[in-house]
Design an enzyme around this catalytic site. Structure first.
Site, short mmCIF file in Angstrom:
data_model
loop_
_atom_site.label_atom_id
_atom_site.label_comp_id
_atom_site.label_asym_id
_atom_site.label_seq_id
_atom_site.Cartn_x
_atom_site.Cartn_y
_atom_site.Cartn_z
N ARG A 43 0.83 -1.20 0.00
CA ARG A 43 0.00 0.00 0.00
C ARG A 43 0.87 1.26 0.00
NH1 ARG A 43 -4.77 -2.14 2.33
NH2 ARG A 43 -4.95 -4.07 1.20
N ARG A 49 -4.11 5.33 1.97
CA ARG A 49 -4.85 6.50 2.47
C ARG A 49 -4.03 7.40 3.37
NH1 ARG A 49 -9.85 3.76 5.00
NH2 ARG A 49 -8.39 2.04 5.19
N ARG A 75 -8.80 10.77 -4.24
CA ARG A 75 -9.95 9.97 -3.81
C ARG A 75 -11.17 10.83 -3.46
NH1 ARG A 75 -12.60 7.06 -2.62
NH2 ARG A 75 -12.26 5.53 -0.97
N ASP A 135 -6.19 -3.39 -7.11
CA ASP A 135 -6.51 -4.20 -5.93
C ASP A 135 -6.57 -5.66 -6.35
OD1 ASP A 135 -7.40 -3.77 -2.96
OD2 ASP A 135 -8.61 -5.41 -3.74
N TYR A 192 -12.40 -14.04 -0.35
CA TYR A 192 -13.29 -12.86 -0.35
C TYR A 192 -14.61 -13.17 -1.06
CZ TYR A 192 -9.68 -9.83 1.53
OH TYR A 192 -8.75 -9.25 2.36
O1 1CP Z 1 0.41 0.14 -2.52
C1 1CP Z 1 -0.60 0.34 -3.16
O2 1CP Z 1 -1.39 1.27 -2.97
C2 1CP Z 1 -0.82 -0.62 -4.30
C3 1CP Z 1 -2.18 -1.04 -4.53
C4 1CP Z 1 -2.84 -2.08 -3.63
C5 1CP Z 1 -2.44 -3.41 -3.36
C6 1CP Z 1 -1.13 -4.08 -3.75
C7 1CP Z 1 -4.09 -1.91 -2.98
C8 1CP Z 1 -4.87 -0.65 -2.98
N1 1CP Z 1 -4.48 -3.12 -2.44
C9 1CP Z 1 -3.48 -4.04 -2.64
C10 1CP Z 1 -3.47 -5.47 -2.28
C11 1CP Z 1 -4.56 -6.04 -1.43
N2 1CP Z 1 -5.90 -5.71 -1.38
C12 1CP Z 1 -4.38 -7.14 -0.56
C13 1CP Z 1 -3.06 -7.90 -0.42
C14 1CP Z 1 -2.12 -7.22 0.50
C15 1CP Z 1 -2.55 -7.16 1.95
O3 1CP Z 1 -2.56 -8.21 2.61
O4 1CP Z 1 -2.86 -6.04 2.38
C16 1CP Z 1 -5.62 -7.42 0.04
C17 1CP Z 1 -5.92 -8.52 1.06
C18 1CP Z 1 -6.58 -6.51 -0.47
C19 1CP Z 1 -8.04 -6.45 -0.19
C20 1CP Z 1 -8.42 -5.08 0.24
N3 1CP Z 1 -8.67 -4.03 -0.61
C21 1CP Z 1 -8.48 -4.56 1.55
C22 1CP Z 1 -8.21 -5.38 2.81
C23 1CP Z 1 -9.49 -5.84 3.43
C24 1CP Z 1 -9.26 -6.88 4.49
O5 1CP Z 1 -9.87 -7.96 4.36
O6 1CP Z 1 -8.51 -6.63 5.44
C25 1CP Z 1 -8.84 -3.20 1.47
C26 1CP Z 1 -9.08 -2.23 2.59
C27 1CP Z 1 -8.95 -2.87 0.08
C28 1CP Z 1 -9.20 -1.53 -0.53
C29 1CP Z 1 -7.92 -0.84 -0.93
N4 1CP Z 1 -7.03 -1.38 -1.83
C30 1CP Z 1 -5.99 -0.49 -2.04
C31 1CP Z 1 -6.24 0.69 -1.23
C32 1CP Z 1 -5.38 1.91 -1.18
C33 1CP Z 1 -7.45 0.44 -0.53
C34 1CP Z 1 -8.16 1.43 0.37
C35 1CP Z 1 -9.24 2.08 -0.46
C36 1CP Z 1 -9.39 3.55 -0.30
O7 1CP Z 1 -10.03 3.97 0.64
O8 1CP Z 1 -8.90 4.36 -1.14
#
Ligand code: 1CP
Length: 316
Positions: free
Chosen positions: A2, A6, A15, A51, A126
């Protein structure tokens, strides 16, 4: 881990104008937020903004992000699994390949771009749970009561993921990272039976793409050992194990990536310095070490502390 996320005000600004879904589907905006942490901190690699759950688009499973992902119609029965749009599913993800191209253009060779996907089980969970989960009871119930159906679902997801990663490489991704964020949901023996074969196939079928493969497994030492059996070029290590112990587990001939606890960044700079230097020192025992956080960065992180960390690692 990430990199955009955020915690960056410039990400929050983007965003405030678009939803997460719109952002993921806009190649130019993806490129903009992918480059934000590169421009700000001088990191050594960029990770595509997207994502792991966008692949649900390809097979016709609606997912909402608020910001936690939610799948309103979970996929649990044979007819629900077989009814998805599996054929040539990765063709529906052209907007991601466009985003990769836009990132490569914007980076203009400054640093490599990492493409990514979720590992088969993490991705499937998921869909099966309907969102994030603590216990993964639907996922495990499916694996234990209907192993053939669970296997078929993971097999089809793996096929989709191979095509998807191939599409990212064709569009210009320089390396690939596979996120097994929830592997520890399964006991080690069950992981080996129900999950590892699919992850192995994903890695094996991506090897011919010719770019380095980073396999990040979050969980426990036993899972790390199973990950190290696979043919990935780099084993990503989460923060729950010391780097020296992790290298004992995966062996000194492996390249490792990791593994600062991201919440260390909520502490004072001296603590960040000490912890980062200790990880760099431990990493010298591996064949090579890519410094990284040991999981996703917290939204409460002060960007100045990230800059401090980058400077410490570059100076080590
Ligand atoms: O670094 C970056 O910003 C790159 C983009 C990226 C990546 C590599 C995002 C953006 N998500 C991910 C991978 C991701 N997404 C994983 C694998 C890594 C990890 O374990 O964290 C997983 C499990 C997700 C699923 C996901 N998407 C979650 C986690 C939910 C949970 O079950 O705990 C969340 C909160 C998201 C939304 C998301 N994805 C990315 C961002 C910046 C966000 C937040 C959205 C926002 O409010 O803008």
């Amino acid at each position: 881990m990430r990199q955009a996320g955020r915690y960056l005000p410039e990400y929050r600004e983007v965003r405030s104008r678009v939803t997460f879904e719109e952002l993921c589907r806009s190649p130019e905006l993806c490129a903009e937020v992918t480059l934000q942490p590169i421009d700000r901190f001088g990191l050594d690699a960029a990770i595509l903004f997207s994502d792991i759950l966008v692949v649900f688009d390809a097979i016709g499973v609606p997912v909402a992000f608020n910001p936690a992902p939610k799948v309103a119609s979970p996929v649990r029965t044979a007819s629900e699994v077989d009814g998805l749009r599996w054929g040539r599913a990765a063709d529906h993800l052209d907007y991601v390949y466009q985003a990769v191209r836009a990132c490569k253009r914007a980076l203009a060779g400054r640093v490599p771009l990492i493409g990514f996907c979720g590992a088969p089980m993490t991705t499937a969970s998921y869909m099966i749970e309907g969102g994030g989960s603590r216990e993964f009871e639907h996922t495990k119930a499916m694996a234990f009561t209907e192993p053939a159906l669970f296997g078929r679902m993971l097999e089809r997801i793996t096929t989709l993921l191979v095509e998807y990663l191939a599409g990212q490489v064709a569009a210009g991704a320089d390396a690939l990272q596979i996120f097994e964020s929830w592997g520890a949901a399964f006991a080690p023996d069950d992981y080996r039976i129900h999950v590892l074969p699919h992850l192995r196939r994903l890695v094996d079928e991506c090897k011919p793409l010719g770019v380095p493969i980073i396999l990040f497994v979050r969980g426990n030492a036993s899972l790390l050992a199973q990950a190290a059996e696979l043919d990935a070029d780099v084993v990503g290590v989460d923060w729950s194990i010391g780097m020296a112990d992790a290298i004992e587990v995966v062996g000194p001939r492996r390249v490792v990536q990791g593994n600062l606890d991201p919440l260390t960044l909520l502490g004072p700079p001296e603590l960040v310095t000490a912890k980062a230097e200790a990880i760099v020192a431990a990493g010298r025992r591996a064949r090579a070490h890519i410094f990284n956080l040991g999981h996703g960065i917290s939204r409460h992180t002060d960007p100045a502390m990230v800059q401090h960390l980058v400077d410490v690692v570059h100076g080590a």
